[in-house]
Design an enzyme around this catalytic site. Structure first.
Site, PDB file in Angstrom:
ATOM      1  N   GLU A  21      -3.678  -9.675  -2.766  1.00 18.00           N
ATOM      2  CA  GLU A  21      -4.770  -8.760  -2.391  1.00 18.00           C
ATOM      3  C   GLU A  21      -4.105  -7.492  -1.889  1.00 18.00           C
ATOM      4  O   GLU A  21      -3.612  -7.444  -0.760  1.00 18.00           O
ATOM      5  CB  GLU A  21      -5.638  -9.392  -1.295  1.00 18.00           C
ATOM      6  N   CYS A  64      -8.606  -1.378   3.246  1.00 18.17           N
ATOM      7  CA  CYS A  64      -8.071  -1.402   1.868  1.00 18.17           C
ATOM      8  C   CYS A  64      -9.059  -0.840   0.864  1.00 18.17           C
ATOM      9  O   CYS A  64      -8.666  -0.233  -0.121  1.00 18.17           O
ATOM     10  CB  CYS A  64      -7.682  -2.822   1.487  1.00 18.17           C
TER      11      CYS A  64
HETATM   12  P1  NAD Z   1       2.456  -4.968   4.447  1.00 17.03           P
HETATM   13  O1  NAD Z   1       2.608  -5.303   2.999  1.00 17.03           O
HETATM   14  O2  NAD Z   1       3.433  -4.060   5.083  1.00 17.03           O
HETATM   15  O3  NAD Z   1       2.494  -6.321   5.340  1.00 17.03           O
HETATM   16  C1  NAD Z   1       1.685  -7.440   5.069  1.00 17.03           C
HETATM   17  C2  NAD Z   1       2.382  -8.694   5.571  1.00 17.03           C
HETATM   18  O4  NAD Z   1       3.592  -8.846   4.845  1.00 17.03           O
HETATM   19  C3  NAD Z   1       2.742  -8.701   7.054  1.00 17.03           C
HETATM   20  O5  NAD Z   1       2.471  -9.986   7.588  1.00 17.03           O
HETATM   21  C4  NAD Z   1       4.231  -8.410   7.060  1.00 17.03           C
HETATM   22  O6  NAD Z   1       4.918  -9.052   8.113  1.00 17.03           O
HETATM   23  C5  NAD Z   1       4.685  -8.996   5.736  1.00 17.03           C
HETATM   24  N1  NAD Z   1       5.821  -8.253   5.193  1.00 17.03           N
HETATM   25  C6  NAD Z   1       6.098  -6.919   5.355  1.00 17.03           C
HETATM   26  N2  NAD Z   1       7.229  -6.581   4.700  1.00 17.03           N
HETATM   27  C7  NAD Z   1       7.674  -7.721   4.107  1.00 17.03           C
HETATM   28  C8  NAD Z   1       8.803  -8.021   3.284  1.00 17.03           C
HETATM   29  N3  NAD Z   1       9.689  -7.089   2.980  1.00 17.03           N
HETATM   30  N4  NAD Z   1       8.941  -9.296   2.845  1.00 17.03           N
HETATM   31  C9  NAD Z   1       8.044 -10.235   3.168  1.00 17.03           C
HETATM   32  N5  NAD Z   1       6.969 -10.015   3.957  1.00 17.03           N
HETATM   33  C10 NAD Z   1       6.780  -8.781   4.417  1.00 17.03           C
HETATM   34  O7  NAD Z   1       0.969  -4.440   4.581  1.00 17.03           O
HETATM   35  P2  NAD Z   1       0.232  -3.890   5.858  1.00 17.03           P
HETATM   36  O8  NAD Z   1       0.843  -2.575   6.225  1.00 17.03           O
HETATM   37  O9  NAD Z   1       0.157  -4.948   6.914  1.00 17.03           O
HETATM   38  O10 NAD Z   1      -1.240  -3.662   5.311  1.00 17.03           O
HETATM   39  C11 NAD Z   1      -1.648  -2.506   4.669  1.00 17.03           C
HETATM   40  C12 NAD Z   1      -1.738  -2.694   3.160  1.00 17.03           C
HETATM   41  O11 NAD Z   1      -2.493  -3.843   2.859  1.00 17.03           O
HETATM   42  C13 NAD Z   1      -2.472  -1.545   2.491  1.00 17.03           C
HETATM   43  O12 NAD Z   1      -1.820  -1.236   1.287  1.00 17.03           O
HETATM   44  C14 NAD Z   1      -3.848  -2.128   2.213  1.00 17.03           C
HETATM   45  O13 NAD Z   1      -4.537  -1.534   1.148  1.00 17.03           O
HETATM   46  C15 NAD Z   1      -3.515  -3.541   1.924  1.00 17.03           C
HETATM   47  N6  NAD Z   1      -4.668  -4.391   2.171  1.00 17.03           N
HETATM   48  C16 NAD Z   1      -5.287  -4.985   1.115  1.00 17.03           C
HETATM   49  C17 NAD Z   1      -6.431  -5.763   1.341  1.00 17.03           C
HETATM   50  C18 NAD Z   1      -7.159  -6.434   0.228  1.00 17.03           C
HETATM   51  O14 NAD Z   1      -7.984  -7.281   0.529  1.00 17.03           O
HETATM   52  N7  NAD Z   1      -6.922  -6.113  -1.030  1.00 17.03           N
HETATM   53  C19 NAD Z   1      -6.892  -5.927   2.636  1.00 17.03           C
HETATM   54  C20 NAD Z   1      -6.220  -5.313   3.675  1.00 17.03           C
HETATM   55  C21 NAD Z   1      -5.099  -4.548   3.451  1.00 17.03           C
END
Ligand code: NAD
Length: 433
Positions: free
Chosen positions: A210, A244
């Site tokens: 997602e 998002c």
């Molecule tokens: P992110 O990808 O930075 O982090 C998400 C999760 O992944 C966190 O728990 C983090 O600890 C983990 N993570 C971060 N870097 C990682 C790595 N290198 N390896 C493994 N795990 C890692 O995202 P965010 O900043 O928390 O959220 C914002 C993003 O999420 C935006 O792009 C937004 O559009 C998207 N989002 C999508 C939805 C949806 O339903 N489609 C909903 C909410 C947010």
């Protein structure tokens, strides 16, 4: 043995006892989760306020209410969803009886982001439990109060060999992703989605991703402009744009551009007060890194509305930018903040070409009563989901699968789809002797 390895092994052993597959067990777990959320409600609101400055009304409406709605819908339908489904058999096998049996995958990993940290950890968990899985949740480290609360709530109601929470930074996520899970449900950025999918490929673990993207909102000249202004402001500035499915940029017909902006300005004033920087209920930007990233984007056009910010409190007021270049930084990446670039159009076709050339968005919003135009956009553009004459509300329907396509994601959930996504659908053909 490392903690994550031990936890996965414990959950796999527990899953193999078959207990989580019983319907009584799943229903009881969903009911316990409901009671747990009710008991923790004030603590959830407090944590969301501490991490993101969400007001109680916004936090309840956009996080707790959505989770409780999914829970109740799941409790009402779980027996029907889990029942084996009889399907026809080809005439070439005249004595055959064909059935599809949903079965849980086993041990699921749920990785959650920070922007709706409660909803996006517990929403997927409902599907995992309903389908009969064990699960480990990895909450976001950027919202520490909600991360702690998630741990406390889950560990109070469930044994960790069934449902567990592993808090931590990226290293925790990396370590978890080395383990073999039976399903991975990831919500977050497109970049990290790629990392998750690569790690899953090592074990051939199926994934739901997602992700995000730049979701356009289009306002045609025939649109109800009052309605459009109200719904764009609500969709864009909820959680200070850190949503998002927030409208990322606005395309508006030149005949109604000035009027729409006037109405957007008035709506921002009505909703958030004359000085948003003095409004204690307006969510702040999650951290200084994102604040600085967004502050730089404020320079990418002419400020038409708002534009002020306060680094000490991580606040940026609702801002509308005009005279934006499609090639400027604000139009390259998902904005994920309270900044709305606006483009005027006379002919929508070149704008649609521009959208189609870009990565497929998670959502698209279209304000018009013109059915030909609605059909043209639906046919021409690919996106995760659409609202016609509204923003965001498609994702609150239990009957519409929610997810992206291409770079905005893979797979979907909500309602029955949450059950299906955490289930393997086993095909069974029975013949008589
Ligand atoms: P992110 O990808 O930075 O982090 C998400 C999760 O992944 C966190 O728990 C983090 O600890 C983990 N993570 C971060 N870097 C990682 C790595 N290198 N390896 C493994 N795990 C890692 O995202 P965010 O900043 O928390 O959220 C914002 C993003 O999420 C935006 O792009 C937004 O559009 C998207 N989002 C999508 C939805 C949806 O339903 N489609 C909903 C909410 C947010």
């Amino acid at each position: 043995m490392e903690l994550e390895k031990k936890l996965v092994a414990q959950q796999r052993t527990f899953f193999n006892t078959g207990q989580t597959k019983s319907m009584e067990y799943r229903i009881r777990a969903l009911q316990q989760l409901r009671q747990g959320i009710e008991k923790y409600q004030q603590r959830i609101l407090d944590a969301l306020h501490a991490d993101l400055n969400k007001s109680e009304a916004e936090a309840y409406g956009s996080e707790i209410r959505i989770v409780l709605g999914e829970l109740d819908f799941s409790l009402d339908h779980i027996e029907k969803w889990a029942a084996p489904r009889l399907v026809p058999t080809n005439s070439a096998i005249p004595d055959g009886v064909s059935t599809i049996y949903p079965e849980p995958y086993g041990v699921a990993l749920i990785i959650a982001p920070w922007n709706y940290p409660f909803q996006l950890a517990f929403g997927p968990l409902i599907g995992a439990i309903a389908a009969g899985n064990c699960a480990i949740i990895k909450p976001s480290e950027l919202t520490p109060a909600v991360s702690r609360l998630t741990y406390n709530l889950v560990h109070e109601i469930f044994p960790e060999e069934y449902i567990a929470v592993m808090e931590g930074e990226v290293e925790t996520s990396t370590a978890l992703l080395k383990e073999k899970f039976d399903y991975i449900f990831f919500t977050g950025s497109t970049g990290v989605g790629r990392i998750v999918m690569k790690a899953a490929a090592e074990h051939l673990t199926p994934v739901t991703l997602e992700l995000g993207g730049k979701s356009p909102v289009i306002v045609n000249k025939d649109a109800d402009l009052n309605l459009a202004a109200q719904r764009i402001v609500r969709g864009k500035f909820l959680n200070a744009g850190q949503t998002c499915v927030a409208p990322d940029y606005l395309l508006v017909h030149e005949n109604v551009h000035d009027k729409l902006l006037e109405l957007i300005r008035a709506e921002i004033g009505d909703k958030y007060g004359a000085d948003v920087l003095q409004n204690n209920d307006f969510p702040h930007i999650v951290n200084a890194r994102n604040f600085d990233r967004l502050s730089a984007l404020l320079q990418d056009g002419k400020t038409l509305i708002g534009g002020r910010s306060e680094r000490d409190h991580l606040l940026i007021e609702p801002t509308v930018l005009g005279e934006v270049d499609w090639k400027s930084p604000v139009m390259q990446e998902e904005i994920f903040g309270p900044i709305l670039p606006v483009f005027k159009y006379g002919d929508l076709n070149p704008m649609l070409d521009e959208i189609v050339r870009r990565p497929k968005p998670l959502a698209l919003y279209l304000f018009t009563e013109d059915e030909d135009l609605q059909n043209q956009v639906l046919n021409q553009v690919s996106f995760g989901g659409v609202c016609i004459n509204d923003t965001l509300s498609h994702m609150t329907s239990h009957y519409l699968p929610f997810g992206g396509v291409g770079e905005s994601g893979m797979g979907s959930y909500h309602g029955q789809q949450s059950f299906d996504v955490f289930s393997h659908h086993k095909s069974v053909l029975k013949r008589s002797k």
